[in-house]
Design a protein around this motif. Structure first.
Motif, short mmCIF file in Angstrom:
data_model
loop_
_atom_site.label_atom_id
_atom_site.label_comp_id
_atom_site.label_asym_id
_atom_site.label_seq_id
_atom_site.Cartn_x
_atom_site.Cartn_y
_atom_site.Cartn_z
N ILE A 187 1.00 -1.47 -0.01
CA ILE A 187 0.21 -0.42 0.06
C ILE A 187 0.79 1.06 0.16
O ILE A 187 1.70 1.28 1.27
CB ILE A 187 -0.73 0.23 0.71
N VAL A 188 0.35 2.18 -1.18
CA VAL A 188 1.61 3.65 -1.05
C VAL A 188 0.11 4.74 -0.52
O VAL A 188 -0.80 4.39 -0.97
CB VAL A 188 2.80 3.42 -2.30
N THR A 189 1.00 5.78 0.23
CA THR A 189 -0.26 7.23 0.69
C THR A 189 0.78 7.86 -0.19
O THR A 189 1.57 8.20 0.19
CB THR A 189 0.35 6.63 1.87
N PHE A 190 -0.13 8.67 -0.61
CA PHE A 190 -0.01 9.68 -0.62
C PHE A 190 -0.64 11.21 -0.19
O PHE A 190 -1.89 11.22 -0.18
CB PHE A 190 -0.03 10.27 -2.50
N GLN A 191 -0.18 12.23 0.45
CA GLN A 191 -0.48 13.25 0.97
C GLN A 191 -1.02 14.23 0.16
O GLN A 191 -1.88 14.86 0.74
CB GLN A 191 0.76 13.80 1.85
N PRO A 208 -6.19 11.63 -6.52
CA PRO A 208 -6.21 12.48 -5.22
C PRO A 208 -5.26 11.86 -4.07
O PRO A 208 -4.94 10.42 -4.75
CB PRO A 208 -8.19 12.13 -5.06
N ALA A 209 -5.51 12.60 -3.11
CA ALA A 209 -4.37 11.95 -2.22
C ALA A 209 -5.20 10.89 -1.75
O ALA A 209 -6.34 10.26 -1.82
CB ALA A 209 -4.09 12.69 -1.46
N GLY A 210 -4.63 10.07 -1.28
CA GLY A 210 -4.97 8.87 -0.32
C GLY A 210 -4.32 7.73 -0.38
O GLY A 210 -2.70 6.89 -1.04
N ARG A 211 -4.52 5.83 0.07
CA ARG A 211 -3.87 5.37 0.29
C ARG A 211 -4.34 4.38 -1.20
O ARG A 211 -5.18 4.08 -1.15
CB ARG A 211 -4.27 4.62 1.45
N TYR A 212 -3.30 3.94 -1.71
CA TYR A 212 -3.62 2.96 -2.77
C TYR A 212 -2.78 1.85 -3.06
O TYR A 212 -1.53 1.75 -2.10
CB TYR A 212 -2.86 3.60 -5.00
#
Length: 87
Positions: free
Chosen positions: A9-13, A26-30
């Motif tokens: 899981i990668v997280t973008f702020q 959008p920002a979130g967990r992918y």
């Protein structure tokens, strides 16, 4: 020859973009899934990446359907690095 699959899981702020996906996300967990094949004939165990799969939308998004897209892992690394850079 053995295959292996790893999931992370990668997280973008912040919002980001990847060249394989039109527009920004959008920002979130992918969810990211990496498929690899074992390289035979070596004196040690080694694997070759065959695919990097990126799931859209973010896991935190309230969506019924998700899309899986093959992406360039270097492109994902650049997006994650940019996300960590100061605003």
């Amino acid at each position: 020859m053995a295959d292996r699959t790893t999931e992370s899981i990668v997280t973008f702020q912040r919002a980001f973009s990847l060249s394989a996906i039109e527009g920004s996300l959008p920002a979130g967990r992918y969810r990211v899934v990496v498929d690899e094949d074992e390289i035979s004939g070596l004196s040690f165990v080694a694997f070759r990446r065959t695919a990097t799969l990126f799931y859209v939308p973010a896991m935190s998004a309230a969506a019924v359907t998700r899309q899986m897209i093959v992406i360039d892992p270097a492109d994902l690394d650049r997006a994650l690095t940019a996300d960590l850079a100061p605003g």
